[in-house]
Write an enzyme that holds these catalytic residues in place. Structure first.
Site, PDB file in Angstrom:
ATOM      1  N   LYS A   7       0.804  -1.224   0.000  1.00 52.57           N
ATOM      2  CA  LYS A   7       0.000   0.000   0.000  1.00 52.57           C
ATOM      3  C   LYS A   7       0.836   1.272   0.000  1.00 52.57           C
ATOM      4  O   LYS A   7       0.419   2.303  -0.553  1.00 52.57           O
ATOM      5  CB  LYS A   7      -0.937   0.014   1.209  1.00 52.57           C
ATOM      6  N   SER A  29       0.811  -9.984  -0.381  1.00 53.13           N
ATOM      7  CA  SER A  29       0.631  -8.534  -0.413  1.00 53.13           C
ATOM      8  C   SER A  29       0.881  -7.802   0.896  1.00 53.13           C
ATOM      9  O   SER A  29       1.084  -6.593   0.897  1.00 53.13           O
ATOM     10  CB  SER A  29      -0.778  -8.198  -0.906  1.00 53.13           C
TER      11      SER A  29
END
Length: 410
Positions: free
Chosen positions: A58, A310
């Site tokens: 992110k 992720s």
């Protein structure tokens, strides 16, 4: 204001890569896992975004977008709504630029994630019972204070930043058949698919969603975005009711398929990553590999497959549960309920049988008072550590010979 890119393509992703190269954002290694390659019958490569700054991909999108803000906007500061990884990414990117940052988090957000976000210097406000309510409040504050909102996924600069993951994969591995990407709002897979397909359209891109929140899969099937009914998953990073409009448009054109994975598979995969590879992932971060493991029989063999892990920001309490449940799933921990005569020596005989099977007792709990325990008997809950499922079969056989009443607790 900011110099918002008019059209997102591979050139804007390369530009974002240049921005990240000047920052402290890491180029994350792509490693081949012998364990998971052997398990799946394919060459499995892991993109370890769980090792990225702030523990998630992110931060790439946050740094990219904030870099494009003009001086006045940077002076006014930014704001974002998030319950986890996006919050930390925006807070870190703001700290890099010495900017004021406010993060609106739901009241039920993880205390660990709240503390981590504050540690980067952000002002954290707990408002709303979920992301949607926090987002509404963030917009109100942004208007009132003149702050710029940093979206979690529905923004071209954010998507360009996330797309740098795809460029790095291509730089590290020449021959790729498939790439599996976790999908929440869609920012990561939108950026990755744009980068990959622009350079090598033959590579298949497969998105992985939770069975509890198949919002992107349903949007692609229906041809329009709509909210899915609220479900429950431990993979909160991909528990999105409605995907982003821009990611949806990109995914519709660039992504080959969207598949689903359940929590049981995710827990098992998190456990295997911990034990076999010493890699800590959060549930959403393990989703793509979980799909590969749980569907290994149906996936064609001898392919070069990349799984993007992720994020790694898992709550420590949840991690403890994952270890326990992972041991149970792999047959290494079982819980039994045994009904015994409430007489001296009854438990000793059971313990002797357990010792004979070379099984370790982890926990013993006596129960004489519950309504389901007949008078004159005692209930005993046993947690037992085993090498494998075969060892449990030996123990059960011993119990059967001794005519011991037992029940396996799942």
């Amino acid at each position: 204001m900011r110099k918002k890119i008019s059209r997102i393509d591979v050139s804007s992703i390369r530009e974002a890569q240049g921005v990240l190269a000047k920052s402290a954002i890491r180029k994350i290694d792509l490693i081949r896992s012998n364990t998971f390659s052997n398990m799946c019958g394919n060459n499995i490569f892991l993109k370890l975004e769980c090792y990225q700054k702030t523990g998630s991909f992110k931060v790439r999108g946050a740094v990219t977008m904030i870099d494009r803000l003009d001086a006045d906007s940077k002076k006014a500061g930014v704001i974002a709504a998030s319950a986890g990884n996006h919050a930390q990414g925006v807070a870190y990117a703001s700290a890099m630029n010495k900017m004021s940052c406010t993060i609106i988090m739901p009241k039920n957000a993880s205390p660990a994630k709240i503390a981590a976000t504050r540690s980067y210097g952000a002002d954290v406000i707990l408002e709303g019972n979920n992301y949607e309510e926090s987002s509404v409040y963030a917009k109100e504050i942004a208007t009132k204070e003149g702050r710029t909102i940093v979206p979690a996924f529905d923004d071209p600069d954010v998507i360009a930043g996330q797309g740098t993951v795809g460029l790095e994969i291509l730089q590290d591995l020449k021959h790729i058949d498939e790439i599996y990407v976790p999908v929440g709002g869609g920012g990561l897979i939108a950026g990755v698919s744009l980068a990959i397909k622009s350079i090598n359209p033959k590579i298949s891109i497969i998105g992985v969603e939770s069975t509890a929140f198949p919002s992107m899969k349903k949007a692609i099937k229906k041809g329009k975005i709509s909210k899915v009914q609220e479900g429950y998953t431990i993979a909160d990073g991909i528990s999105v009711k409605s995907p982003g409009k821009l990611p949806y448009e990109i995914i519709r054109d660039k992504v080959d398929d969207i598949v689903l994975v359940d929590d049981l598979s995710i827990v098992k995969t998190m456990f295997l990553l911990l034990e076999r590879s010493k890699i800590v992932t959060e549930p959403a971060g393990a989703a793509s590999l979980a799909y590969l493991i749980s569907n290994k029989k149906s996936i064609p063999k001898n392919k070069n497959i990349v799984s993007i892990l992720s994020g790694g920001n898992v709550d420590m309490y949840l991690l403890g549960q994952v270890v326990a449940k992972g041991l149970m799933q792999t047959g290494r921990l079982i819980k039994l309920f045994i009904e015994l005569k409430d007489k001296p020596g009854a438990l000793r005989n059971i313990v002797n049988d357990i010792a004979q099977a070379n099984v370790n007792i982890v926990e013993v709990v006596h129960d004489r008072l519950s309504s389901n325990i007949p008078a004159g008997t005692a209930g005993v809950y046993l947690s037992l550590e085993l090498e494998n499922k075969e060892q449990s079969n030996v123990l059960i056989e011993l119990f059967s010979k001794q005519k011991i009443k037992y029940k396996i607790i799942k």
